[in-house]
Design a protein around this motif. Structure first.
Motif, PDB file in Angstrom:
ATOM      1  N   CYS A 168       0.843  -1.198   0.000  1.00 40.23           N
ATOM      2  CA  CYS A 168       0.000   0.000   0.000  1.00 40.23           C
ATOM      3  C   CYS A 168       0.881   1.252   0.000  1.00 40.23           C
ATOM      4  O   CYS A 168       2.010   1.231   0.498  1.00 40.23           O
ATOM      5  CB  CYS A 168      -0.936   0.015   1.208  1.00 40.23           C
ATOM      6  N   SER A 169       0.329   2.326  -0.590  1.00 36.45           N
ATOM      7  CA  SER A 169       1.002   3.623  -0.611  1.00 36.45           C
ATOM      8  C   SER A 169      -0.024   4.675  -0.220  1.00 36.45           C
ATOM      9  O   SER A 169      -1.221   4.500  -0.446  1.00 36.45           O
ATOM     10  CB  SER A 169       1.533   3.940  -2.012  1.00 36.45           C
ATOM     11  N   ASP A 173      -0.331   6.435   9.730  1.00 40.49           N
ATOM     12  CA  ASP A 173      -1.457   6.022  10.569  1.00 40.49           C
ATOM     13  C   ASP A 173      -2.741   5.910   9.729  1.00 40.49           C
ATOM     14  O   ASP A 173      -3.490   4.945   9.856  1.00 40.49           O
ATOM     15  CB  ASP A 173      -1.636   7.023  11.711  1.00 40.49           C
ATOM     16  N   GLU A 174      -2.939   6.901   8.865  1.00 44.35           N
ATOM     17  CA  GLU A 174      -4.115   6.881   7.978  1.00 44.35           C
ATOM     18  C   GLU A 174      -4.082   5.660   7.070  1.00 44.35           C
ATOM     19  O   GLU A 174      -5.098   5.003   6.852  1.00 44.35           O
ATOM     20  CB  GLU A 174      -4.109   8.136   7.089  1.00 44.35           C
ATOM     21  N   MET A 175      -2.896   5.400   6.520  1.00 47.91           N
ATOM     22  CA  MET A 175      -2.748   4.286   5.588  1.00 47.91           C
ATOM     23  C   MET A 175      -3.079   2.976   6.296  1.00 47.91           C
ATOM     24  O   MET A 175      -3.810   2.142   5.769  1.00 47.91           O
ATOM     25  CB  MET A 175      -1.320   4.267   5.049  1.00 47.91           C
ATOM     26  N   GLU A 234      -6.043   0.350   5.655  1.00 49.38           N
ATOM     27  CA  GLU A 234      -5.772  -1.082   5.420  1.00 49.38           C
ATOM     28  C   GLU A 234      -6.627  -1.945   6.327  1.00 49.38           C
ATOM     29  O   GLU A 234      -7.189  -2.950   5.912  1.00 49.38           O
ATOM     30  CB  GLU A 234      -4.288  -1.385   5.658  1.00 49.38           C
ATOM     31  N   ALA A 235      -6.720  -1.527   7.594  1.00 45.70           N
ATOM     32  CA  ALA A 235      -7.509  -2.294   8.561  1.00 45.70           C
ATOM     33  C   ALA A 235      -8.979  -2.344   8.145  1.00 45.70           C
ATOM     34  O   ALA A 235      -9.689  -3.299   8.408  1.00 45.70           O
ATOM     35  CB  ALA A 235      -7.370  -1.682   9.952  1.00 45.70           C
ATOM     36  N   SER A 255      -8.369   0.457  -0.263  1.00 41.48           N
ATOM     37  CA  SER A 255      -7.638   0.228  -1.500  1.00 41.48           C
ATOM     38  C   SER A 255      -6.164   0.575  -1.309  1.00 41.48           C
ATOM     39  O   SER A 255      -5.754   1.073  -0.256  1.00 41.48           O
ATOM     40  CB  SER A 255      -8.232   1.083  -2.615  1.00 41.48           C
ATOM     41  N   GLY A 256      -5.368   0.332  -2.328  1.00 41.07           N
ATOM     42  CA  GLY A 256      -3.910   0.485  -2.231  1.00 41.07           C
ATOM     43  C   GLY A 256      -3.423   1.911  -2.105  1.00 41.07           C
ATOM     44  O   GLY A 256      -2.579   2.203  -1.279  1.00 41.07           O
TER      45      GLY A 256
END
Lengths: 418, 156
Positions: free
Chosen positions: B29-30, B138-140, B144-145, B149-150
């Motif tokens: 993920c980015s 943290d947002e990413m 993810e949790a 999306s990526g």
């Protein structure tokens, strides 16, 4: 203030005015180079503010007792003084606002909204502070008028050609800064106003960065409305000025409504008070206005000509010293003497916020960021931010030396030459 | 604060010789983070391993020394952590720069080198620079949790 030694005042190696400024006296090591954001205040201004509350405090305008009359007189005296300071005219042409931003919002959202029609054009320069830009974006959107930018030469020089390109038969309003708060370059307002008037447009001047540093004669240069703030000239924060030609102010509707701005009120209607009270709803900062009066008296006591000469010498030296540093890029006019107060610059490869933080650690205070002029920085080539050092007459050559030494420290920090 | 204080050798080393300033073609993920007022722009990249831990972390982008060094320290710290542990570290960093956690032992234990940014809590204008990478991370991880999306973006 003791009588100023004017020979010493003319010498930027000396600094006889500094002792009048308690903050500078209290911070002898500080090189304060951010007067374009706000000036320091002399003790006479702080004393005046206190004197108002201690000796004449009452709500102006409405009271029928001695104190209220004195408070009202203090405001009216200040009004006349402000008018005289910017070239004469009646005190009633001076409206006190909270700041220049409010003055410019009145120009756009009150005057502009009442005269602009779809298809009309409003001309501003790309060098405007957001305060003289966003209100025009808004009023143009609301009225169907078009916002047109005057684009100067890359160094900020406004040429005759650039004026002729921007101002045309559809131009209804021209609103322009007299001195760029980033580049420090002066706009030839008299020329711009002549073009504006030739096509029947109204000339509005943002004089925030000019009035503190030079003789400004609003009427002589062709301003119809003009805005500036007290806090950039040693007065208190929270006082702005909107100066205008009587016929324009008279024709404008009020901006804020409520107390102190009416002649009479019925259940369904109200009759406005004459200008300037029409624009001054609610209780004014009378103590601040009284202290602003003291600030003008202080500046005039030194002499605006002497202040202008000293500040031009300081700004020129600042510009020269910065231009001599190989890793520093100076923006705006290449001629040092053309910088009025401010010099914007960047240090190669080092973000302006890092420069400002590291200078702060050396007790050098400058501004870094977009200076509320993002469209200008974008136009300058997609620059995100710059450093800006700005001078006032209470600076001296040693402040500039400290900045240059501070920049050497910044460079060493980033290049491991500790 | 000492002469160069915040801009100490640890921080300047991350600026001059960043460990993790590179693209990551096989990123899980980015996430992009920006500070519009300063012009700091960072993209954080993570690769999650089969064991559910962060196997690799990197960053790309432009900005001031504080935002870049902070991103480099953040990505250093993340490797080997579970997403939950990583988010705990982000929360601790946030408490540190807000001046809510000052215990040097707690900060050293939880943030390692990034604890050298503690003094930013006394420079309010620079807090946004320091926290950009951590907020973005943290947002990413929160996205993810949520099974997000990526690629996504955060505005500080």
């Amino acid at each position: 203030m003791a009588t100023m030694d004017m020979t010493a005042f003319a010498d930027i190696q000396k600094n006889p005015a500094k002792e009048d400024f308690p903050l500078l006296v209290g911070n002898p090591g500080l090189a304060f180079l951010d007067s374009a954001a706000t000036a320091q205040r002399p003790a006479v201004v702080l004393d005046a503010q206190r004197r108002f509350y201690e000796t004449m405090n009452a709500n102006p305008l409405r009271g029928l007792y001695r104190l209220s009359v004195e408070a009202t007189q203090a405001i009216e005296d200040a009004r006349a003084h402000v008018a005289a300071h910017i070239g004469g005219g009646a005190g009633s042409q001076v409206v006190f606002t909270r700041n220049a931003s409010e003055s410019l919002n009145i120009c756009a959202k009150d005057f502009g909204a009442s005269v602009l029609r779809p298809g009309d054009e409003v001309v501003i320069s790309i060098m405007e502070h957001h305060s003289n830009l966003i209100p025009w974006q808004q009023v143009c959107r609301a009225t169907g008028a078009k916002l047109v930018y005057l684009r100067p030469e890359p160094d900020g020089t406004v040429t005759d050609e650039s004026i002729e390109r921007a101002i045309g038969p559809k131009t209804r309003i021209v609103s322009m800064t007299q001195v760029s708060n980033v580049l420090g370059v002066e706009v030839p307002i008299a020329k711009v106003a002549a073009h504006a008037h030739a096509v029947g447009a109204t000339m509005i001047v943002d004089a925030c960065q000019s009035v503190p540093h030079m003789h400004v004669d609003a009427k002589a240069m062709g301003a119809d409305l003009m805005a500036f703030s007290a806090h950039k000239m040693g007065g208190p924060m929270g006082i702005g000025v909107l100066w205008g030609k009587p016929e324009i102010l008279d024709a404008m509707p009020p901006f804020l409504t409520g107390g102190e701005m009416i002649d009479s009120v019925t259940e369904t209607d109200a009759v406005w008070a004459p200008v300037p009270q029409k624009f001054e709803a609610g209780t004014q900062d009378a103590a601040g206005i009284y202290a602003f009066d003291a600030a003008l008296a202080y500046l005039e006591g030194i002499g605006v000509d002497a202040i202008e000469a000293r500040e031009r010498a300081l700004a020129a030296r600042l510009c020269e010293r910065l231009e001599a540093i190989p890793y520093v890029t100076v923006y705006g006019p290449a001629e040092p003497e053309r910088h009025v107060g401010s010099v914007a610059f960047n240090v190669d490869g080092i973000h302006p916020h890092d420069v400002a933080s590291l200078l702060d650690m050396q007790d050098v205070a400058i501004r870094a960021g977009h200076h509320c002029a993002q469209p200008l920085l974008t136009w300058m080539g997609g620059i995100n931010a710059t450093c800006r050092a700005s001078v006032a007459f209470y600076n001296d050559a040693s402040d500039i030396d400290k900045l240059v030494e501070g920049l050497e420290f910044v460079w060493r920090t980033f290049h491991h030459e500790r | 604060m000492s002469a160069s204080g915040l801009y100490n050798e640890v921080l300047m080393d991350h600026v001059s010789n960043p460990d993790n300033n590179h693209e990551m073609p096989d990123a899980t993920c980015s996430h992009e983070g920006i500070n519009p007022s300063c012009g700091d722009e960072l993209t954080l990249h993570l690769r999650l391993g089969d064991d559910g831990r962060i196997a690799d972390a990197s960053w790309t982008g432009t900005g001031c020394a504080i935002s870049q060094a902070s991103a480099d320290m953040a990505t250093d710290l993340m490797v080997g952590k579970t997403p939950e542990e990583a988010r705990e570290a982000c929360a601790l960093f946030e408490r540190m720069v807000r001046g809510e956690e000052r215990d040097p032992d707690v900060l050293e234990e939880g943030l390692d080198e990034a604890s050298c940014l503690e003094s930013i809590s006394r420079m309010p204008a620079r807090v946004k620079c320091a926290e950009l990478a951590w907020r973005t991370l943290d947002e990413m991880l929160a996205n993810e949790a949520d099974g997000g999306s990526g690629a996504s973006a955060t505005e500080a």
